[in-house]
Design an enzyme around this catalytic site. Structure first.
Site, PDB file in Angstrom:
ATOM      1  N   HIS A   1       0.831  -1.211   0.000  1.00 38.92           N
ATOM      2  CA  HIS A   1       0.000   0.000   0.000  1.00 38.92           C
ATOM      3  C   HIS A   1       0.862   1.256   0.000  1.00 38.92           C
ATOM      4  O   HIS A   1       2.053   1.208   0.266  1.00 38.92           O
ATOM      5  CB  HIS A   1      -0.961   0.023   1.192  1.00 38.92           C
TER       6      HIS A   1
ATOM      7  N   HIS B   1       4.108   7.304   3.352  1.00 43.42           N
ATOM      8  CA  HIS B   1       5.046   6.183   3.253  1.00 43.42           C
ATOM      9  C   HIS B   1       4.637   5.208   2.152  1.00 43.42           C
ATOM     10  O   HIS B   1       3.511   5.245   1.661  1.00 43.42           O
ATOM     11  CB  HIS B   1       5.166   5.442   4.602  1.00 43.42           C
TER      12      HIS B   1
ATOM     13  N   GLU C   1       7.746   1.384   4.947  1.00 38.05           N
ATOM     14  CA  GLU C   1       7.211   0.388   5.870  1.00 38.05           C
ATOM     15  C   GLU C   1       7.427  -0.981   5.232  1.00 38.05           C
ATOM     16  O   GLU C   1       7.227  -1.154   4.024  1.00 38.05           O
ATOM     17  CB  GLU C   1       5.702   0.637   6.072  1.00 38.05           C
TER      18      GLU C   1
HETATM   19 CO    CO Z   1       1.182   1.663   6.159  1.00 42.30          CO
END
Ligand code: CO
Length: 137
Positions: free
Chosen positions: A7, A80, A129
């Protein structure tokens, strides 16, 4: 080793307004219900796209990392990128060995699996991440 882009995290002062942009301007239909992640200080809403997800992040309070982001960029913006890795402990050890900073200890992310974050100063200005994919994935 880097896996699938899971994502893209987007900071926003209003999940409701941000989700409406993806729905009304871009035609996104699969928009999840927002939920709170108090340990991370965020409210989260996933917008599903054909090959990935947008993770809308709204601060739960003034100490939220998203509140600090919005202090600099009040309208919100890209926060992110999240890639899947098989094991965040192995990924963290590998990053440490290569001299990159991992922020804190592994924690439970918005998909209920373990995640780590790599310092943006060690990743060309991008907060990364890394997450273990859900078991059913
Ligand atoms: Co995230």
């Amino acid at each position: 080793m880097i896996g699938r882009l899971n994502h893209v995290g987007i900071a926003t002062p209003s999940i409701k307004r941000a989700a409406a942009l993806y729905r009304d301007l871009l035609g996104a239909e699969a928009i999840g219900e927002p939920f709170d992640l108090p340990a991370q200080g965020v409210r989260v809403c996933f917008v599903n796209t054909p090959n990935s997800q947008i993770e809308l992040l709204e601060p739960l309070g003034p100490d939220s990392p998203i509140a600090r982001f919005l202090a600099k960029d009040p309208g919100g913006g890209q926060h992110h990128l999240c890639f899947e890795v098989p094991d965040v402990d192995i990924a963290a050890a590998d990053l440490h060995a290569k001299g990159a900073r991992v922020l804190g200890e592994p924690r439970i992310g918005a998909h209920g699996t373990r995640v780590i974050f790599v310092h943006p100063r060690d990743m060309g200005g991008v907060l990364i991440e890394l997450m273990e994919p859900p078991a059913a994935h």
